[in-house]
Scaffold this motif. Structure first.
Motif, PDB file in Angstrom:
ATOM      1  N   ALA A 152       0.826  -1.206   0.000  1.00  0.00           N
ATOM      2  CA  ALA A 152       0.000   0.000   0.000  1.00  0.00           C
ATOM      3  C   ALA A 152       0.864   1.260   0.000  1.00  0.00           C
ATOM      4  N   GLU A 153       1.980   1.228   0.714  1.00  0.00           N
ATOM      5  CA  GLU A 153       2.873   2.388   0.739  1.00  0.00           C
ATOM      6  C   GLU A 153       3.398   2.727  -0.656  1.00  0.00           C
ATOM      7  N   LEU A 154       3.510   1.713  -1.499  1.00  0.00           N
ATOM      8  CA  LEU A 154       4.001   1.915  -2.859  1.00  0.00           C
ATOM      9  C   LEU A 154       2.880   2.198  -3.848  1.00  0.00           C
ATOM     10  N   GLY A 155       1.670   2.420  -3.330  1.00  0.00           N
ATOM     11  CA  GLY A 155       0.545   2.773  -4.191  1.00  0.00           C
ATOM     12  C   GLY A 155      -0.232   1.596  -4.721  1.00  0.00           C
ATOM     13  N   GLY A 156       0.056   0.391  -4.229  1.00  0.00           N
ATOM     14  CA  GLY A 156      -0.661  -0.786  -4.687  1.00  0.00           C
ATOM     15  C   GLY A 156      -2.112  -0.790  -4.239  1.00  0.00           C
ATOM     16  N   VAL A 157      -2.957  -1.410  -5.047  1.00  0.00           N
ATOM     17  CA  VAL A 157      -4.398  -1.503  -4.762  1.00  0.00           C
ATOM     18  C   VAL A 157      -4.750  -2.969  -4.561  1.00  0.00           C
ATOM     19  N   VAL A 158      -5.544  -3.265  -3.522  1.00  0.00           N
ATOM     20  CA  VAL A 158      -5.995  -4.616  -3.230  1.00  0.00           C
ATOM     21  C   VAL A 158      -7.505  -4.683  -3.372  1.00  0.00           C
ATOM     22  N   LEU A 159      -7.996  -5.660  -4.147  1.00  0.00           N
ATOM     23  CA  LEU A 159      -9.425  -5.923  -4.279  1.00  0.00           C
ATOM     24  C   LEU A 159      -9.675  -7.355  -3.818  1.00  0.00           C
ATOM     25  N   THR A 160     -10.529  -7.533  -2.840  1.00  0.00           N
ATOM     26  CA  THR A 160     -10.817  -8.877  -2.336  1.00  0.00           C
ATOM     27  C   THR A 160     -12.208  -9.320  -2.763  1.00  0.00           C
ATOM     28  N   SER A 161     -12.444 -10.627  -2.628  1.00  0.00           N
ATOM     29  CA  SER A 161     -13.732 -11.225  -3.032  1.00  0.00           C
ATOM     30  C   SER A 161     -14.118 -10.785  -4.440  1.00  0.00           C
ATOM     31  N   THR A 162     -13.142 -10.843  -5.321  1.00  0.00           N
ATOM     32  CA  THR A 162     -13.314 -10.343  -6.687  1.00  0.00           C
ATOM     33  C   THR A 162     -13.008 -11.460  -7.682  1.00  0.00           C
TER      34      THR A 162
END
Length: 634
Positions: free
Chosen positions: A568-578
């Motif tokens: 997240a600090e590096l700008g990553g995005v997490v999408l769960t249950s997807t």
């Protein structure tokens, strides 16, 4: 650091190294003289019995670490109040005289190996759950209803109860002295009862036990006085202190240092750490080594008694040798590193630091097992908690055999090393061009990169020293198996997803990122987190999609949280249950399947599958399976 190598096997009797640097010179804590400046930190193993008694497993664990060279061992959190104040799981206890027999046997085992041993006196206070108390009562704390990471609201301690609580520690100290322990340590760190009184966040009392720093410190100071009254002025008493609680309303560093000045005239040493289980990443750091060392040095500037420092320090021993010589601190405490390799001190003293199995700090020991009420284990030390069985496994084999190991990952390396140590002729074939297997994929991202690289170097060096023939770039399918008495197939796992896409393990191993500015990683695994983090570090705008509610679900909570936070600090995005987005550009990191190489040849006797190919899982399953499979070769 000046060391002189000595002959012999690390940890074996009669091979005491010549120790010349400041770390390896004797030191004193009160009336106690230690053979060097190394202390084994109190580590909760859960090796005691269900009822808190010392048994042979616990004794052999401590014996191995005393033999490994530390000057002082501090036992794990030993309960002074079994009914309300024991930690979850299987802690040691010292709340009744009937436990003296087992405690005395433990002391004698450590003394036989030349080390000293202190018992840590412990009460959970609010850091407990109601279900863990003897009569299903709420835990107790200076102030009611201030819950901890353990989730049960405590009741407030009545002022009339305080003398009795203090006496629990005092009687525990008396029992420790009578059992032959060399010292006691009061556990006033990590959010346990004495620190709850000291912290303004958890102590909001308005009587003489709360309010000002002097009042908040009163419980700890009266506790030390009571202990002294039981053990006398010359028996060493140490105090473990979180000198700062790095969250809102917690103990400030200024107050922590002032408290150290209050304690110093009353105790023989201060064991300095930080944080509590609400800030667990502080007290169990996965960040670069030495993150807690500044606290110990700050305390040393304020007191004249010995100070013990902690915090992944096996990576900094040259610096610490100078620090001890310059009197910036007095003793070095080794915690998780002693789980990974009990011979750390003696190997280092012999000028063989490259032979140390260095802790990876992935916190499987704590987050996967200890926090879940299970006995502590280590992903890279198959012998932990099985020291007697492992010693038997290392004995020379009755008949020398020809052994082929297919795969040079952790399982294959462990199998080859033990088989060679037992006297067998061992050959390793590896399809890739390097020893390490999937370790290279796990070490691509910066997090744990140095630790993984060190482990690969360790395996390469140990295989060479053991005389194991390693043939790289060789597929086991091209080898005639008939020339071997035993064949161990440690070929790991392979991608199970038949859809188009990029295999995350292959990508990480090759260190080649997709030629695209935006990349999607699909998977719920630890590998998915590593892949997403590495891609973000390569400057890719990365989205991690998980088909379930969480990410890194096969990892432990602390590691998964650490990797996700860095992502997240590096700008990553997490999408769960997807759902799976599909497509050839998606990096795929779903659960893998066991390798099927030479599946038809496996007979369970001469030709066996080992490691994650056999057991599934990750590094722990691999190292365990490889080691114990080699132990069975006759």
């Amino acid at each position: 650091m000046t060391t002189t190598a000595a002959p012999g096997t690390p940890g074996s009797p009669g091979t005491e190294p010549e120790m010349t640097g400041p770390l390896f010179r004797p030191g004193r804590i009160g009336s106690m003289t230690l053979r060097n400046r190394f202390v084994q930190a109190p580590i909760f193993t859960q090796f005691a019995t269900t009822w808190g008694e010392v048994d042979q497993r616990l004794i052999e664990y401590h014996r191995a670490r005393a033999r490994g060279g530390v000057g002082l061992i501090i036992t794990e959190n030993t309960s002074v109040d079994w009914e309300l104040g024991r930690t979850v799981g299987h802690p040691m206890r010292i709340d009744h005289d009937r436990f003296r027999a087992g405690l005395t046997e433990l002391v004698e085992a450590v003394h036989d190996e030349g080390a000293k041993i202190a018992v840590q006196l412990h009460h959970t206070g609010r850091q407990n759950s109601q279900g863990n108390t003897e009569r299903n009562e709420p835990p107790i704390a200076p102030t009611a209803d201030i819950t901890s990471a353990f989730g049960t609201a405590p009741r407030a301690i009545l002022e009339a109860e305080i003398p009795g609580l203090i006496d629990l520690y005092a009687q525990g100290a008396r029992r420790a002295r009578d059992a032959g322990f060399d010292a006691v340590e009061i556990h006033g760190a990590h959010g346990y009862l004495p620190s709850q009184f000291l912290s303004p966040r958890t102590n909001r009392r308005t009587d003489r036990w709360g309010g000002t720093l002097e009042n908040r410190a009163r419980f700890a100071l009266e506790l030390v006085r009571a202990v002294r009254a039981q053990v006398g002025d010359t028996f060493p008493v140490m105090y473990r202190l979180s000198v700062e609680e790095p969250y809102e309303g917690g103990l400030s560093l200024e107050d922590g240092l002032a408290f150290c000045e209050m304690l110093a005239p009353m105790v023989d040493a201060l064991d300095i750490t930080a944080g509590n289980y609400d800030t667990a990443m502080t007290l169990l750091p996965m960040v670069p080594p030495g993150s807690l060392l500044g606290y110990a040095k700050a305390v040393k500037e304020r007191v004249s008694i010995p100070v013990i420092g902690v915090g992944r320090l096996t990576w900094l021993l040259d610096d610490l040798d100078k620090a001890v010589g310059d009197e910036e601190l007095d003793f070095v405490s080794l915690g998780r590193s002693q789980l990974a390799d009990p011979d750390t001190v003696v190997k280092t003293a012999r000028g063989e630091p490259d032979r140390v199995r260095r802790c990876l700090a992935v916190n499987e020991c704590v987050s996967r097992w200890m926090f879940n009420g299970q006995r502590t284990r280590c992903v890279i030390n198959p012998a932990l908690g099985q020291e007697k069985r492992a010693a038997d496994a290392r004995r020379p084999a009755a008949v020398r055999r020809r052994v082929l190991v297919a795969g040079a990952g952790p399982a294959g390396c462990e199998a080859a090393l033990l088989a060679a140590q037992r006297g067998h002729d061992v050959e390793v074939v590896e399809r890739g061009t390097r020893v390490g297997g999937q370790l290279h994929a796990w070490g691509a991202a910066s997090t744990f990169r140095a630790e993984i690289a060190n482990l690969v170097d360790f395996y390469e060096g140990e295989l060479r020293r053991a005389g194991v023939a390693v043939r790289l770039g060789t597929d086991v399918g091209s080898v005639d198996l008939e020339g071997y008495d035993h064949v161990l197939l440690a070929t790991g796992s392979e991608a199970a997803d038949a859809q188009d896409g990029i295999d995350a393990v292959a990508m990480l191993d090759a260190r080649v990122a997709p030629d695209a500015a935006e990349v999607t990683v699909f998977g719920e695994t630890e590998t998915a987190l590593f892949a997403a983090l590495w891609l973000a570090e390569q400057g890719r705008r990365t989205t991690l999609i998980s088909p379930v509610e969480g990410v890194g679900v096969d990892s432990n909570d602390m590691e998964a949280g650490h990797l996700a936070e860095r992502f997240a600090e590096l700008g990553g995005v997490v999408l769960t249950s997807t759902p799976d987005p599909g497509g050839p550009g998606v990096v795929r990191a779903t659960p893998r399947r066991p390798s099927g190489v030479l599946e038809g040849a496996v007979d369970g006797r001469r030709v066996r599958a080992v490691g994650s190919r056999l057991r599934g899982g990750r590094m722990y399953e691999a190292t365990q399976s490889g080691f114990w499979a080699a132990a069975e070769i006759g």
